[in-house]
Design a protein around this motif. Structure first.
Motif, PDB file in Angstrom:
ATOM      1  N   ARG A  17       0.765  -3.718 -21.984  1.00 50.31           N
ATOM      2  CA  ARG A  17       1.074  -2.284 -22.042  1.00 50.31           C
ATOM      3  C   ARG A  17       2.536  -2.024 -21.726  1.00 50.31           C
ATOM      4  O   ARG A  17       3.213  -1.256 -22.418  1.00 50.31           O
ATOM      5  N   LEU A  18       3.046  -2.659 -20.663  1.00 48.89           N
ATOM      6  CA  LEU A  18       4.446  -2.432 -20.310  1.00 48.89           C
ATOM      7  C   LEU A  18       5.399  -3.083 -21.297  1.00 48.89           C
ATOM      8  O   LEU A  18       6.484  -2.567 -21.536  1.00 48.89           O
ATOM      9  N   ALA A  19       5.002  -4.199 -21.892  1.00 54.92           N
ATOM     10  CA  ALA A  19       5.852  -4.822 -22.922  1.00 54.92           C
ATOM     11  C   ALA A  19       6.017  -3.883 -24.102  1.00 54.92           C
ATOM     12  O   ALA A  19       7.128  -3.732 -24.640  1.00 54.92           O
ATOM     13  N   ALA A  20       4.944  -3.240 -24.506  1.00 55.49           N
ATOM     14  CA  ALA A  20       5.030  -2.280 -25.616  1.00 55.49           C
ATOM     15  C   ALA A  20       5.964  -1.132 -25.246  1.00 55.49           C
ATOM     16  O   ALA A  20       6.823  -0.732 -26.047  1.00 55.49           O
ATOM     17  N   PHE A  21       5.829  -0.604 -24.028  1.00 59.25           N
ATOM     18  CA  PHE A  21       6.675   0.505 -23.580  1.00 59.25           C
ATOM     19  C   PHE A  21       8.145   0.094 -23.510  1.00 59.25           C
ATOM     20  O   PHE A  21       9.010   0.707 -24.130  1.00 59.25           O
ATOM     21  N   TRP A  22       8.441  -0.970 -22.748  1.00 59.47           N
ATOM     22  CA  TRP A  22       9.838  -1.356 -22.534  1.00 59.47           C
ATOM     23  C   TRP A  22      10.494  -1.903 -23.800  1.00 59.47           C
ATOM     24  O   TRP A  22      11.699  -1.761 -23.987  1.00 59.47           O
ATOM     25  N   SER A  23       9.723  -2.502 -24.696  1.00 57.75           N
ATOM     26  CA  SER A  23      10.284  -2.932 -25.985  1.00 57.75           C
ATOM     27  C   SER A  23      10.819  -1.735 -26.754  1.00 57.75           C
ATOM     28  O   SER A  23      11.905  -1.790 -27.339  1.00 57.75           O
ATOM     29  N   GLU A  24      10.053  -0.650 -26.761  1.00 60.13           N
ATOM     30  CA  GLU A  24      10.483   0.570 -27.450  1.00 60.13           C
ATOM     31  C   GLU A  24      11.655   1.232 -26.737  1.00 60.13           C
ATOM     32  O   GLU A  24      12.594   1.700 -27.374  1.00 60.13           O
ATOM     33  N   VAL A  25      11.607   1.282 -25.418  1.00 56.97           N
ATOM     34  CA  VAL A  25      12.685   1.914 -24.655  1.00 56.97           C
ATOM     35  C   VAL A  25      14.004   1.188 -24.883  1.00 56.97           C
ATOM     36  O   VAL A  25      15.034   1.800 -25.167  1.00 56.97           O
ATOM     37  N   LEU A  26      13.990  -0.146 -24.765  1.00 59.00           N
ATOM     38  CA  LEU A  26      15.226  -0.938 -24.801  1.00 59.00           C
ATOM     39  C   LEU A  26      15.576  -1.516 -26.161  1.00 59.00           C
ATOM     40  O   LEU A  26      16.669  -2.046 -26.332  1.00 59.00           O
ATOM     41  N   GLY A  27      14.638  -1.459 -27.121  1.00 58.72           N
ATOM     42  CA  GLY A  27      14.884  -2.114 -28.402  1.00 58.72           C
ATOM     43  C   GLY A  27      14.781  -3.621 -28.290  1.00 58.72           C
ATOM     44  O   GLY A  27      15.347  -4.350 -29.085  1.00 58.72           O
ATOM     45  N   TYR A  28      14.061  -4.111 -27.268  1.00 59.76           N
ATOM     46  CA  TYR A  28      13.878  -5.544 -27.055  1.00 59.76           C
ATOM     47  C   TYR A  28      12.695  -6.046 -27.872  1.00 59.76           C
ATOM     48  O   TYR A  28      11.864  -5.267 -28.331  1.00 59.76           O
ATOM     49  N   GLU A  30       9.646  -9.399 -28.021  1.00 57.35           N
ATOM     50  CA  GLU A  30       8.988 -10.444 -27.239  1.00 57.35           C
ATOM     51  C   GLU A  30       9.554 -11.793 -27.643  1.00 57.35           C
ATOM     52  O   GLU A  30       9.643 -12.113 -28.826  1.00 57.35           O
ATOM     53  N   ILE A  31       9.939 -12.602 -26.638  1.00 57.71           N
ATOM     54  CA  ILE A  31      10.460 -13.936 -26.939  1.00 57.71           C
ATOM     55  C   ILE A  31       9.560 -15.040 -26.405  1.00 57.71           C
ATOM     56  O   ILE A  31       9.692 -16.195 -26.824  1.00 57.71           O
ATOM     57  N   GLU A  32       8.676 -14.688 -25.462  1.00 56.54           N
ATOM     58  CA  GLU A  32       7.786 -15.715 -24.914  1.00 56.54           C
ATOM     59  C   GLU A  32       6.613 -15.032 -24.228  1.00 56.54           C
ATOM     60  O   GLU A  32       6.744 -13.954 -23.666  1.00 56.54           O
ATOM     61  N   ARG A  33       5.472 -15.718 -24.294  1.00 52.07           N
ATOM     62  CA  ARG A  33       4.265 -15.259 -23.601  1.00 52.07           C
ATOM     63  C   ARG A  33       3.739 -16.444 -22.803  1.00 52.07           C
ATOM     64  O   ARG A  33       3.554 -17.520 -23.341  1.00 52.07           O
ATOM     65  N   GLU A  34       3.489 -16.236 -21.523  1.00 51.98           N
ATOM     66  CA  GLU A  34       3.014 -17.316 -20.667  1.00 51.98           C
ATOM     67  C   GLU A  34       1.490 -17.330 -20.596  1.00 51.98           C
ATOM     68  O   GLU A  34       0.837 -16.330 -20.912  1.00 51.98           O
ATOM     69  N   ILE A  39       4.913 -11.664 -20.027  1.00 48.89           N
ATOM     70  CA  ILE A  39       5.615 -11.529 -21.302  1.00 48.89           C
ATOM     71  C   ILE A  39       7.111 -11.407 -21.044  1.00 48.89           C
ATOM     72  O   ILE A  39       7.554 -10.617 -20.201  1.00 48.89           O
ATOM     73  N   HIS A  40       7.915 -12.190 -21.781  1.00 50.43           N
ATOM     74  CA  HIS A  40       9.371 -12.141 -21.709  1.00 50.43           C
ATOM     75  C   HIS A  40       9.892 -11.304 -22.889  1.00 50.43           C
ATOM     76  O   HIS A  40       9.520 -11.558 -24.037  1.00 50.43           O
ATOM     77  N   LEU A  41      10.776 -10.361 -22.584  1.00 47.56           N
ATOM     78  CA  LEU A  41      11.424  -9.536 -23.603  1.00 47.56           C
ATOM     79  C   LEU A  41      12.929  -9.770 -23.556  1.00 47.56           C
ATOM     80  O   LEU A  41      13.488 -10.029 -22.484  1.00 47.56           O
ATOM     81  N   THR A  54      17.225 -10.638 -19.788  1.00 52.06           N
ATOM     82  CA  THR A  54      15.881 -10.526 -20.330  1.00 52.06           C
ATOM     83  C   THR A  54      15.030  -9.776 -19.303  1.00 52.06           C
ATOM     84  O   THR A  54      15.425  -9.596 -18.154  1.00 52.06           O
ATOM     85  N   LEU A  55      13.866  -9.325 -19.739  1.00 52.01           N
ATOM     86  CA  LEU A  55      12.934  -8.634 -18.866  1.00 52.01           C
ATOM     87  C   LEU A  55      11.628  -9.404 -18.886  1.00 52.01           C
ATOM     88  O   LEU A  55      11.056  -9.645 -19.946  1.00 52.01           O
ATOM     89  N   LEU A  56      11.179  -9.837 -17.717  1.00 53.47           N
ATOM     90  CA  LEU A  56       9.906 -10.541 -17.589  1.00 53.47           C
ATOM     91  C   LEU A  56       8.901  -9.588 -16.980  1.00 53.47           C
ATOM     92  O   LEU A  56       9.087  -9.097 -15.867  1.00 53.47           O
ATOM     93  N   LEU A  57       7.845  -9.300 -17.719  1.00 47.28           N
ATOM     94  CA  LEU A  57       6.745  -8.485 -17.224  1.00 47.28           C
ATOM     95  C   LEU A  57       5.708  -9.457 -16.713  1.00 47.28           C
ATOM     96  O   LEU A  57       4.988 -10.082 -17.479  1.00 47.28           O
ATOM     97  N   SER A  58       5.695  -9.620 -15.413  1.00 50.54           N
ATOM     98  CA  SER A  58       4.921 -10.659 -14.754  1.00 50.54           C
ATOM     99  C   SER A  58       3.551 -10.136 -14.339  1.00 50.54           C
ATOM    100  O   SER A  58       3.447  -9.174 -13.570  1.00 50.54           O
TER     101      SER A  58
END
Length: 126
Positions: A17-28, A30-34, A39-41, A54-58
Protein backbone atom coordinates in the motif's frame (compact mmCIF):
# COMPACT_ATOMS: atom_id res chain seq x y z
CA UNK A 1 35.50 12.33 2.51
CA UNK A 2 31.89 12.47 3.70
CA UNK A 3 28.87 10.19 3.75
CA UNK A 4 25.66 10.77 1.87
CA UNK A 5 22.18 9.43 2.43
CA UNK A 6 21.68 6.42 0.18
CA UNK A 7 18.46 4.96 1.54
CA UNK A 8 15.55 5.96 3.75
CA UNK A 9 13.75 3.17 5.59
CA UNK A 10 10.14 3.38 6.69
CA UNK A 11 8.74 0.56 8.84
CA UNK A 12 5.16 -0.13 7.82
CA UNK A 13 2.36 -2.64 8.22
CA UNK A 14 1.50 -2.75 4.50
CA UNK A 15 4.52 -2.17 2.23
CA UNK A 16 2.42 -2.80 -0.88
CA UNK A 17 0.00 0.00 0.00
CA UNK A 18 2.73 2.47 0.91
CA UNK A 19 4.80 1.54 -2.16
CA UNK A 20 1.84 2.45 -4.36
CA UNK A 21 1.40 5.77 -2.51
CA UNK A 22 5.07 6.83 -2.37
CA UNK A 23 5.73 5.69 -5.96
CA UNK A 24 3.04 8.12 -7.12
CA UNK A 25 4.16 10.91 -4.79
CA UNK A 26 7.86 10.72 -5.75
CA UNK A 27 7.68 9.29 -9.27
CA UNK A 28 9.75 6.32 -8.04
CA UNK A 29 9.57 2.75 -9.31
CA UNK A 30 9.95 -0.58 -7.55
CA UNK A 31 13.48 -1.93 -7.90
CA UNK A 32 13.41 -4.86 -5.49
CA UNK A 33 11.03 -6.92 -3.38
CA UNK A 34 12.31 -8.94 -0.43
CA UNK A 35 11.00 -12.28 0.83
CA UNK A 36 9.50 -10.60 3.92
CA UNK A 37 7.39 -8.30 1.71
CA UNK A 38 9.61 -5.24 2.03
CA UNK A 39 9.78 -3.13 -1.12
CA UNK A 40 12.63 -0.92 -2.42
CA UNK A 41 11.72 2.16 -4.49
CA UNK A 42 14.05 4.40 -6.49
CA UNK A 43 13.94 7.04 -9.21
CA UNK A 44 13.45 5.44 -12.65
CA UNK A 45 16.75 4.26 -14.11
CA UNK A 46 18.74 5.07 -10.97
CA UNK A 47 18.61 2.15 -8.55
CA UNK A 48 20.48 1.94 -5.27
CA UNK A 49 23.42 4.33 -4.99
CA UNK A 50 22.03 6.84 -7.48
CA UNK A 51 21.99 10.59 -6.91
CA UNK A 52 18.76 10.43 -4.86
CA UNK A 53 18.17 8.10 -1.94
CA UNK A 54 16.11 4.97 -2.41
CA UNK A 55 13.12 4.34 -0.16
CA UNK A 56 12.75 0.99 1.60
CA UNK A 57 9.26 0.21 2.85
CA UNK A 58 10.13 -2.34 5.46
CA UNK A 59 7.49 -4.82 6.59
CA UNK A 60 7.02 -4.53 10.35
CA UNK A 61 4.59 -5.91 12.89
CA UNK A 62 5.18 -2.82 15.04
CA UNK A 63 5.48 0.29 12.83
CA UNK A 64 5.55 3.67 14.54
CA UNK A 65 3.31 6.29 12.99
CA UNK A 66 2.49 9.96 13.53
CA UNK A 67 5.12 12.61 14.09
CA UNK A 68 8.45 10.81 14.15
CA UNK A 69 11.80 12.36 15.14
CA UNK A 70 12.70 12.31 11.43
CA UNK A 71 10.19 13.03 8.69
CA UNK A 72 10.22 13.58 4.94
CA UNK A 73 9.75 16.97 3.27
CA UNK A 74 8.65 17.02 -0.37
CA UNK A 75 8.50 19.78 -2.98
CA UNK A 76 6.52 19.91 -6.19
CA UNK A 77 8.55 19.77 -9.39
CA UNK A 78 6.01 20.58 -12.09
CA UNK A 79 3.17 22.53 -10.44
CA UNK A 80 2.54 25.02 -7.66
CA UNK A 81 2.05 24.03 -4.04
CA UNK A 82 -1.77 24.24 -4.13
CA UNK A 83 -2.01 21.94 -7.16
CA UNK A 84 0.45 19.51 -5.59
CA UNK A 85 -1.51 19.52 -2.34
CA UNK A 86 -4.65 18.52 -4.24
CA UNK A 87 -2.73 15.75 -6.02
CA UNK A 88 -1.37 14.37 -2.74
CA UNK A 89 -4.80 14.44 -1.10
CA UNK A 90 -6.23 12.57 -4.10
CA UNK A 91 -3.50 9.93 -3.72
CA UNK A 92 -4.54 9.30 -0.10
CA UNK A 93 -2.61 11.80 2.01
CA UNK A 94 -4.59 13.49 4.78
CA UNK A 95 -3.96 16.75 6.65
CA UNK A 96 -2.15 16.19 9.95
CA UNK A 97 -1.99 18.40 13.03
CA UNK A 98 1.36 18.47 14.80
CA UNK A 99 0.76 21.78 16.51
CA UNK A 100 1.27 24.13 13.59
CA UNK A 101 -0.18 27.66 13.83
CA UNK A 102 -1.76 27.87 10.37
CA UNK A 103 0.72 30.58 9.36
CA UNK A 104 3.30 28.13 8.02
CA UNK A 105 4.29 28.15 4.37
CA UNK A 106 4.13 24.34 4.28
CA UNK A 107 1.38 21.75 4.66
CA UNK A 108 1.65 18.92 7.18
CA UNK A 109 0.20 15.68 5.82
CA UNK A 110 0.11 12.00 6.73
CA UNK A 111 0.51 9.08 4.34
CA UNK A 112 -2.03 6.21 4.30
CA UNK A 113 -0.42 4.64 7.40
CA UNK A 114 -0.27 7.90 9.35
CA UNK A 115 3.40 8.81 8.80
CA UNK A 116 3.74 12.58 8.86
CA UNK A 117 5.46 14.45 6.02
CA UNK A 118 5.48 18.06 4.83
CA UNK A 119 4.76 19.62 1.45
CA UNK A 120 7.00 22.68 1.15
CA UNK A 121 6.18 25.78 -0.89
CA UNK A 122 9.16 26.03 -3.26
CA UNK A 123 9.05 24.24 -6.61
CA UNK A 124 12.27 22.32 -7.35
CA UNK A 125 13.73 21.15 -10.63
CA UNK A 126 12.96 17.46 -11.22
Amino acid sequence: MACRISELILDCADPERLAAFWSEVLGYVEIEREDDGSIHLAPPGAGFGGPQPTLLLSASDDPRTGKLPLHLDVNATDRDQDAELERLLTLGAVPADVGQTGEESWHVLADPEGNVFCLLRARLDP
